[in-house]
Scaffold this active site. Structure first.
Site, short mmCIF file in Angstrom:
data_model
loop_
_atom_site.label_atom_id
_atom_site.label_comp_id
_atom_site.label_asym_id
_atom_site.label_seq_id
_atom_site.Cartn_x
_atom_site.Cartn_y
_atom_site.Cartn_z
CB ALA A 85 -0.93 -0.02 1.21
CB THR A 104 0.88 6.94 0.63
OG1 THR A 104 2.26 6.92 0.24
CG2 THR A 104 0.58 5.71 1.48
CG HIS A 129 -4.49 -9.14 -0.84
ND1 HIS A 129 -3.90 -8.38 0.14
CD2 HIS A 129 -4.05 -10.42 -0.62
CE1 HIS A 129 -3.15 -9.15 0.92
NE2 HIS A 129 -3.23 -10.39 0.47
NE ARG A 139 -0.03 -4.55 9.54
CZ ARG A 139 -0.74 -5.12 8.57
NH1 ARG A 139 -0.64 -4.68 7.33
NH2 ARG A 139 -1.56 -6.13 8.84
CB CYS A 143 -17.71 -19.05 -17.89
SG CYS A 143 -17.97 -17.26 -18.00
CD GLN A 185 5.52 1.66 9.37
OE1 GLN A 185 5.12 0.59 8.93
NE2 GLN A 185 4.75 2.45 10.10
N GLY A 192 7.15 -0.36 -0.51
CA GLY A 192 5.96 0.14 0.15
C GLY A 192 5.19 -0.87 0.97
CD1 TRP A 200 -4.26 -2.98 8.41
CD2 TRP A 200 -6.40 -2.59 8.88
NE1 TRP A 200 -5.01 -3.65 7.49
CE2 TRP A 200 -6.32 -3.43 7.75
CE3 TRP A 200 -7.65 -2.21 9.33
CZ2 TRP A 200 -7.45 -3.91 7.08
CZ3 TRP A 200 -8.79 -2.67 8.67
CH2 TRP A 200 -8.68 -3.51 7.57
CG ASN A 217 8.21 -0.04 4.05
OD1 ASN A 217 7.28 0.37 3.36
ND2 ASN A 217 8.06 -0.35 5.33
#
Length: 624
Positions: A215, A219, A296, A227, A307, A410, A381, A233, A408
């Site tokens: 995600a 942004t 997802h 997170r 089908c 974090q 990310g 979340w 990333n």
């Protein structure tokens, strides 16, 4: 010896795995499913079988009639996998073994048997899963960095101002439970440019690069992450107001990072993309369907539950059945049904994966296959906390001697395995990388996705339901009475194209004059009969790819996209009706069309039971 559960210590240095043909044992999900359904090739027993890893012959165990033991003695083949517990046995070592060489074969068999990937990288390794224990062992992965860089600086953010999660919410929390884990870090501009230069060198050297995105790359398109300090979340677990996500996704355009990844794929620098994002921005950036696994789902797609045809939509697809406007016939449709009907008559549903739901098998298989081939993994990310997506890059650095690069803000649990750890926003890093590679990155083109929208041959299933996913390029519209949309005039061969990877959305002929006689003469009457057929190869060339079975004589031959031996069979025998063992569709060579008929319903149900283990939907109507 006091053990709470039975455990076998496997041999980890089997010398015989070196003789395996890696291409042969790189099973597809379809092939793994066929093998699991196959009976013993010597006696026909299906109770306890093994597959030989050197020739893929399926034979029964020593507890049945010992045909795999006899195969070892007669052929000298020593390695086999049990269909019961998916353990690997070496007759040469006289021991169970663990070896990375057999990982993909075992993974595909596990996926075919249980509908999910094996738990190879869980934090708690079960004593009955020796393979997982071996792969999680530090010896199996590099803990390294190729260059030394200064430590990143923590970003001043709202993380320090966030309240702690209330004790009563901790067990249900899906975000980082402590504020320290939320803290973000950033490299200095000089360090970031040096890292971009080093990563560009990695890209030039790699043979099969795979990117994994979360995600965080969206942004800058005003779509919140999960997170981060302002993540969905993070706020939800702390009882704070949530950002509006739906409206942001509806109007979002691909970011620089999205466009850069699409440009790398177009330039053949990047070979595959795996994403857990549902915002559809990768596809909107120009990434073709065959080059991405959206694990997802995609909010701009809906899929027929009968089908399996996928419709690309201009607006986010929203489930309608769960709102009570329509009575849902199944639990799945109650959650995912859009209230629209495919031209084949099947219900349409969104393809979003909710918590607790199984990953889509085809998308997962493609992600695993490319990860197994990868020698460079670029993670962008994501804090890499959700399994199995976070486990997918592991073959690159654990077994392929490849490089893992994470960008990333974090920390992630996989940082110590990085050849290069980048602390930056994805857009910033990718802009520097593309400059180093001298690859131009275009602006997003809103007309691109418009060109990929599906002609709308679907209809609303009731007057009271509607879908917000109507296509601006609709070739027909839903009537107020809820009747099916008008089919194209050449409905027998009408196709909805999926960019760069056409799939047949076909309205089969309902008036084939050959079906009744052919179905009546078919010797394949039961799931057992079809089970044996599913384990066969092409009778002319021995391939296991794209197989068809002749309904009139039960011959198994490959399709026209392989060596066209079924076409040759038709020409030689004049047998008309054949069944695809891949998607279970029926084709008539005389009518030059896919066909449907209630005469086919018993055959369709039998092969569906053999392949999937449960009764078929009434795709061809109820049996006569």
């Amino acid at each position: 010896m006091d053990q709470t559960m039975f455990a076998v210590e496997p041999k980890r240095d089997c010398p015989h795995t070196a003789r395996l043909d890696r291409e042969r044992i790189a099973l597809t999900l379809e092939r793994a499913t066929e093998l699991l359904a196959a009976p013993c090739g010597a006696c026909g027993d299906a109770s306890e079988n093994w597959v030989c890893l050197e020739c893929l012959e399926v034979l029964c165990s020593r507890y049945v009639l010992s045909h795999m033991v006899a195969h070892n003695e007669g052929s000298g083949h020593v390695l086999a996998i049990s269909f019961s517990d998916l353990s690997t046995w070496c007759y040469g070592c006289d021991a169970y073994i663990v070896d990375p060489v057999v990982y993909l074969a075992r993974s595909m068999l596990y996926l075919a048997k249980f509908g999910e990937l094996p738990p190879e990288s869980t934090s708690v390794i079960s004593s009955v899963d020796p393979l997982a224990a071996a792969l999680d062992h530090e010896d199996g992965a590099k803990v390294w960095a190729e260059s030394e860089y200064p430590e990143p600086s923590p970003l001043a953010s709202s993380a320090d101002e966030l309240p702690e999660i209330e004790r009563g919410r901790l067990k249900q929390a899906t975000s980082h439970v402590n504020n320290e884990s939320i803290t973000e870090f950033e490299d200095s501009p000089e360090v970031l440019r040096a890292k971009a230069k080093e990563f560009a060198k990695f890209m030039r050297e790699c043979k099969h690069g795979v990117a994994y995105t979360g995600a965080g790359i969206s942004t800058s398109a005003n779509i919140p992450d999960y997170r981060g300090p302002k993540g969905v979340w993070t706020l939800k677990d702390r009882g704070m107001p949530l950002p509006r996500v739906g409206s942001a996704i509806s109007t979002a355009a691909p970011t620089y990072c999205h466009m850069a990844l699409a440009s790398l794929i177009a330039a053949n620098r990047l070979h595959f993309l795996v994403s857990t994002n549902v915002d559809g921005l990768h596809r909107k950036s120009g990434v073709p369907d065959h080059a991405i696994s959206e694990l997802h789902g995609n909010m701009f797609q809906e899929k027929c539950t009968e089908c399996s045809v996928t419709y690309n939509r201009a607006e986010p697809v929203r489930a309608q059945l769960s709102k009570g406007s329509i009575e849902a016939p199944t639990k799945f449709l109650a959650v995912h049904g859009t209230g629209r009907v495919c031209s084949c008559g099947g219900q349409l549903a969104d393809n979003i994966i909710h918590f607790g739901e199984a990953m889509p098998l085809e998308q997962t298989q493609r992600a695993v296959t490319h990860s197994e081939r990868g020698d460079l993994a670029l993670v962008l990310g994501t804090s890499m906390r959700v399994s199995p997506a976070c486990d997918l890059p592991s073959p690159v650095y654990r077994r392929n001697n490849g490089r893992l690069v994470i960008c990333n803000l974090q920390r992630t649990p996989y940082d110590r395995y990085c050849a290069l750890r980048v602390w930056a926003r994805s857009d910033q890093f990718m802009q520097l990388v593309m400059e180093e590679l001298a690859i131009e990155v275009p602006q997003p083109d809103p007309s691109y996705w418009q060109s990929q929208l599906s002609p709308d041959t679907s209809s609303s299933s009731s007057p009271s339901s509607s879908s917000s996913s109507s296509s601006s390029s609709s070739s027909s519209s839903s009537s107020s009475s809820g009747s099916s949309a008008t089919a194209p005039s050449d409905a027998a061969s009408a196709v909805v194209p999926d960019h760069e990877n056409p799939i047949g959305m076909v309205d089969p002929s309902r008036s084939c004059p050959h079906v009744e006689a052919a179905a009546g003469s078919c010797g394949l009457r039961s799931a057992d009969h079809f089970g044996r057929v599913l384990g066969e190869r092409c009778g002319a060339c021995g391939t296991s790819d794209e197989l068809w079975v002749c309904i009139e004589c039960s011959a198994v031959c490959c399709g026209r996209s392989v060596h066209a031996h079924m076409v040759a069979h038709h020409a030689a025998t004049a047998h008309r009706l054949v069944l695809s063992l891949a998607d279970l569709s029926f084709w008539c060579y005389s009518c030059e069309s896919y066909v449907t008929s209630r005469h086919l319903a018993p055959l369709f149900n039998a092969v569906h039971v053999a392949k999937f283990g449960d009764d078929a939907p009434p795709l061809h109507g109820l049996p006569l």
